[in-house]
Write an enzyme that holds these catalytic residues in place. Structure first.
Site, PDB file in Angstrom:
ATOM      1  CG  HIS A   1       7.460 -24.392  13.937  1.00  0.00           C
ATOM      2  ND1 HIS A   1       7.121 -24.220  12.618  1.00  0.00           N
ATOM      3  CD2 HIS A   1       7.671 -23.142  14.432  1.00  0.00           C
ATOM      4  CE1 HIS A   1       7.133 -22.920  12.325  1.00  0.00           C
ATOM      5  NE2 HIS A   1       7.454 -22.253  13.408  1.00  0.00           N
TER       6      HIS A   1
ATOM      7  CE  LYS B   1      14.091 -24.457  11.327  1.00  0.00           C
ATOM      8  NZ  LYS B   1      15.053 -23.410  11.638  1.00  0.00           N
TER       9      LYS B   1
ATOM     10  CE  LYS C   1       3.636 -20.145  13.379  1.00  0.00           C
ATOM     11  NZ  LYS C   1       4.717 -19.265  13.798  1.00  0.00           N
TER      12      LYS C   1
ATOM     13  NE  ARG D   1      -2.107  -1.987   3.116  1.00  0.00           N
ATOM     14  CZ  ARG D   1      -2.624  -2.731   4.066  1.00  0.00           C
ATOM     15  NH1 ARG D   1      -3.899  -2.666   4.313  1.00  0.00           N
ATOM     16  NH2 ARG D   1      -1.873  -3.541   4.777  1.00  0.00           N
TER      17      ARG D   1
ATOM     18  CG  ASP E   1       4.883 -18.378  17.843  1.00  0.00           C
ATOM     19  OD1 ASP E   1       4.620 -17.932  16.709  1.00  0.00           O
ATOM     20  OD2 ASP E   1       6.026 -18.336  18.351  1.00  0.00           O
TER      21      ASP E   1
ATOM     22  CG  ASP F   1       5.823 -25.671   9.993  1.00  0.00           C
ATOM     23  OD1 ASP F   1       7.000 -25.319  10.178  1.00  0.00           O
ATOM     24  OD2 ASP F   1       5.125 -26.162  10.882  1.00  0.00           O
ATOM     25  CG  HIS F   2      10.338 -21.473   9.234  1.00  0.00           C
ATOM     26  ND1 HIS F   2       9.468 -21.085  10.202  1.00  0.00           N
ATOM     27  CD2 HIS F   2      11.549 -21.566   9.843  1.00  0.00           C
ATOM     28  CE1 HIS F   2      10.111 -20.941  11.343  1.00  0.00           C
ATOM     29  NE2 HIS F   2      11.389 -21.230  11.153  1.00  0.00           N
TER      30      HIS F   2
ATOM     31  CE  LYS G   1       8.922 -16.627  20.984  1.00  0.00           C
ATOM     32  NZ  LYS G   1       9.823 -17.008  19.895  1.00  0.00           N
TER      33      LYS G   1
ATOM     34  CD  GLU H   1      12.323 -19.430  19.492  1.00  0.00           C
ATOM     35  OE1 GLU H   1      12.726 -18.748  18.540  1.00  0.00           O
ATOM     36  OE2 GLU H   1      11.165 -19.395  19.915  1.00  0.00           O
TER      37      GLU H   1
HETATM   38  C1  BG6 Z   1       8.325 -18.858  14.150  1.00  0.00           C
HETATM   39  C2  BG6 Z   1       7.727 -18.362  15.443  1.00  0.00           C
HETATM   40  O1  BG6 Z   1       7.369 -19.586  13.423  1.00  0.00           O
HETATM   41  O2  BG6 Z   1       9.430 -19.692  14.433  1.00  0.00           O
HETATM   42  C3  BG6 Z   1       8.764 -17.632  16.261  1.00  0.00           C
HETATM   43  O3  BG6 Z   1       6.640 -17.496  15.150  1.00  0.00           O
HETATM   44  C4  BG6 Z   1       9.997 -18.482  16.460  1.00  0.00           C
HETATM   45  O4  BG6 Z   1       8.238 -17.230  17.511  1.00  0.00           O
HETATM   46  C5  BG6 Z   1      10.478 -19.041  15.131  1.00  0.00           C
HETATM   47  O5  BG6 Z   1      11.003 -17.694  17.052  1.00  0.00           O
HETATM   48  C6  BG6 Z   1      11.579 -20.074  15.345  1.00  0.00           C
HETATM   49  O6  BG6 Z   1      12.107 -20.433  14.112  1.00  0.00           O
HETATM   50  P1  BG6 Z   1      13.615 -20.922  13.980  1.00  0.00           P
HETATM   51  O7  BG6 Z   1      13.766 -21.283  12.544  1.00  0.00           O
HETATM   52  O8  BG6 Z   1      14.458 -19.750  14.400  1.00  0.00           O
HETATM   53  O9  BG6 Z   1      13.752 -22.087  14.919  1.00  0.00           O
END
Ligand code: BG6
Length: 512
Positions: A248, A190, A156, A50, A243, A185-186, A348, A224
């Site tokens: 994941h 990996k 997500k 935008r 989250d 879902d990243h 976290k 984390e």
């Molecule tokens: C994301 C979450 O999907 O994954 C974050 O929203 C998290 O809160 C992150 O920190 C962790 O991803 P990675 O690849 O750093 O383990």
């Protein structure tokens, strides 16, 4: 998953093209793919947003992101210039049909210029509030019609609970066929996560003992060190269960527990994964406290520095009830896994960043060694380390050198850095390449997303009805609330020791 061929001519439309995800992840990944000659000869990136921006200003900003986040390290001016020539900016409102008409014209123009059918990828890198809008407009503008050539990519969170996920899936399905929808879902991009399949099903060694007869328990940890960084506003509404666990951790569980696939077909693999979720024993409302532990960090110490508690973070409510830690005990009701506990935890501001899956094996049926030989005895354990130490470790017992029979725990290791000279691609490179190749293996299907929500709904309901009385209940820099240890101790288990020694980056740490 990659084959050797290059994708066909592609227009990559990014809604939210001026945003953080595009800058930090998407464009650096596309740039890296172009440097590896994995982009099609004809491609165009149209960033839609935008804000008022010119092509030049956008490219300048994206260049900065590529310099910071590209896998290539240094970015040569000529290489960037060549790549940047493919990027253009389109200012537009996501809720205005004209934006989509203009996109349609752009795609038609490129099709003519390239003299080829063009694949159109629509990536929603926007706030989730737009996820329900953009697909409707794409549908109305006729941009979703071609089932072979048009695809939509969504990140997500897919919904906030089961009901909203169903609604969103319904909106997507109104305009797109399931085969055109790529839910990211990243974690699935990996290398080390994909390697779980390779390790299990490309080797005959472990599969025969990958079951209740030999496995005592499985622990999955995604810890984390960071707090909520700049995402307090989002996180305070979501919490760790939504989250991280719904997506994941559930994906990791599926890959570890699934049955062998018959072929490498996307739906075959996704069917096997969804079977796992269907086998998870439901957690009843009145048993939530026995199976799930929640936590929130208070102030503490990380890496020698004092850090604030969650409630003091930016954009977080001072009396927030959001959980920053979750541990769960799950059972799968099927032949392979009956009565084997799967313990999952994520949080976290924990002691350090570590993602790993540990398969803890049963003890030998009869311990014939003299008691003094087994003072250091630990059950055999296979640890698949996802991040940051990428590799696999097998811990087992060996004879300590010397005249006496004495057993010690030793390790056999494989690590990515030593074995493969090349640096692993970022997850987004793999995922974007797969979208271009129309390969949905590493993406979440609607039924899988809904099955994961269904499992977690009793937990969300019970937590919403009974706010925790003891938050914050763990100090930043620890391994979470005491109760997370208790969850395993009831069964005589403990969280596996994080893998210290596989990667070169490994740091000395404490027992989890
Ligand atoms: C994301 C979450 O999907 O994954 C974050 O929203 C998290 O809160 C992150 O920190 C962790 O991803 P990675 O690849 O750093 O383990």
């Amino acid at each position: 998953m990659k084959t050797n061929d290059q994708p066909e001519p592609t227009v990559f439309v990014i809604f939210g093209g001026a945003g953080d995800l595009t800058w930090r992840k998407l464009v650096p990944a596309l740039f890296d793919l172009s440097q590896d000659r994995s982009m099609p000869a004809d491609f165009s990136v149209i960033a839609v947003d935008r804000v008022d921006l010119s092509d030049e200003k956008l490219r300048h900003r994206l260049h900065d992101g590529v310099k910071k986040f590209s896998r290539q390290g240094t970015v040569k001016t000529g290489e960037w210039g060549e790549f940047a020539g493919h990027i253009r900016y389109q200012q537009g409102d996501f809720k205005n049909l004209q934006t989509y008409a203009t996109l349609g014209e752009q795609c038609a123009k490129l099709e003519k210029e390239w003299g080829a059918k063009v694949h159109r990828i629509f990536y929603m890198a926007t706030p989730p509030s737009m996820f329900g809008e953009i697909p409707k407009y794409l549908g109305k503008a006729g941009l979703a019609r071609d089932r072979e050539l048009s695809r939509i990519v969504i990140e997500k969170p897919i919904g906030y609970d089961l009901e909203s996920a169903r609604k969103l899936n319904g909106i997507l399905a109104d305009s797109f066929a399931e085969s055109q929808i790529f839910r990211i879902d990243h974690y699935l991009g990996k290398e080390t996560v994909q390697n779980i399949l390779a390790f299990r099903f490309a080797n005959p060694l472990f599969e025969p003992i990958w079951n209740r007869r030999y496995v005592d328990c499985v622990t999955i940890t995604v810890a984390e060190e960071v707090g909520v960084v700049h995402r307090g506003g989002y996180y305070d509404q979501a919490g760790a269960l939504r989250d991280m666990v719904q997506n994941h951790l559930m994906q990791l569980l599926c890959l570890v527990a699934m049955e062998p696939m018959v072929s490498f077909d996307a739906d075959e693999i996704r069917n096997k994964k969804v079977d796992v979720l269907h086998a998870v024993r439901p957690i009843h409302h009145d048993a939530v406290h026995q199976y799930v532990v929640r936590g929130q960090y208070g102030k503490g110490w990380i890496g020698g520095k004092g850090v604030c508690g969650y409630r003091e973070e930016d954009d977080v409510s001072p009396d927030s009830q959001a959980e920053t830690f979750v541990a769960l005990k799950l059972f799968l009701d099927n032949w392979r896994w009956q009565d084997v506990p799967f313990y999952l935890r994520t949080g976290k501001r924990l002691t350090r960043q570590v993602s790993e899956v540990a398969i803890q094996f049963r003890a030998v049926p009869h311990q014939a060694f003299p008691p003094e030989a087994t003072l250091d005895w630990q059950p055999a354990c296979l640890v698949m380390s996802i991040y940051p130490d990428e590799g696999i470790v097998l811990r087992f017992q060996a004879k300590h050198p010397g005249p006496r029979m004495s057993l010690r725990t030793v390790e056999m290791q494989f690590n990515y850095q030593d074995t493969f000279a090349a640096r692993s691609p970022d997850a987004y490179e793999t995922l974007l390449w797969d979208v271009m190749k129309n390969d949905a293996t590493l993406f979440m299907r609607a039924d899988q997303v809904e099955a994961a929500w269904r499992l977690l709904m009793p937990v969300l309901d019970v937590w919403a009805a009974a706010p925790p009385g003891d938050f914050p209940n763990y100090a930043a820099g620890t391994w979470g609330p005491e109760a997370a240890q208790g969850l395993l101790a009831q069964q005589g288990h403990s969280w596996a020791l994080p893998m210290e020694s596989v990667g070169r980056r490994a740091k000395k740490g404490t027992r989890a």
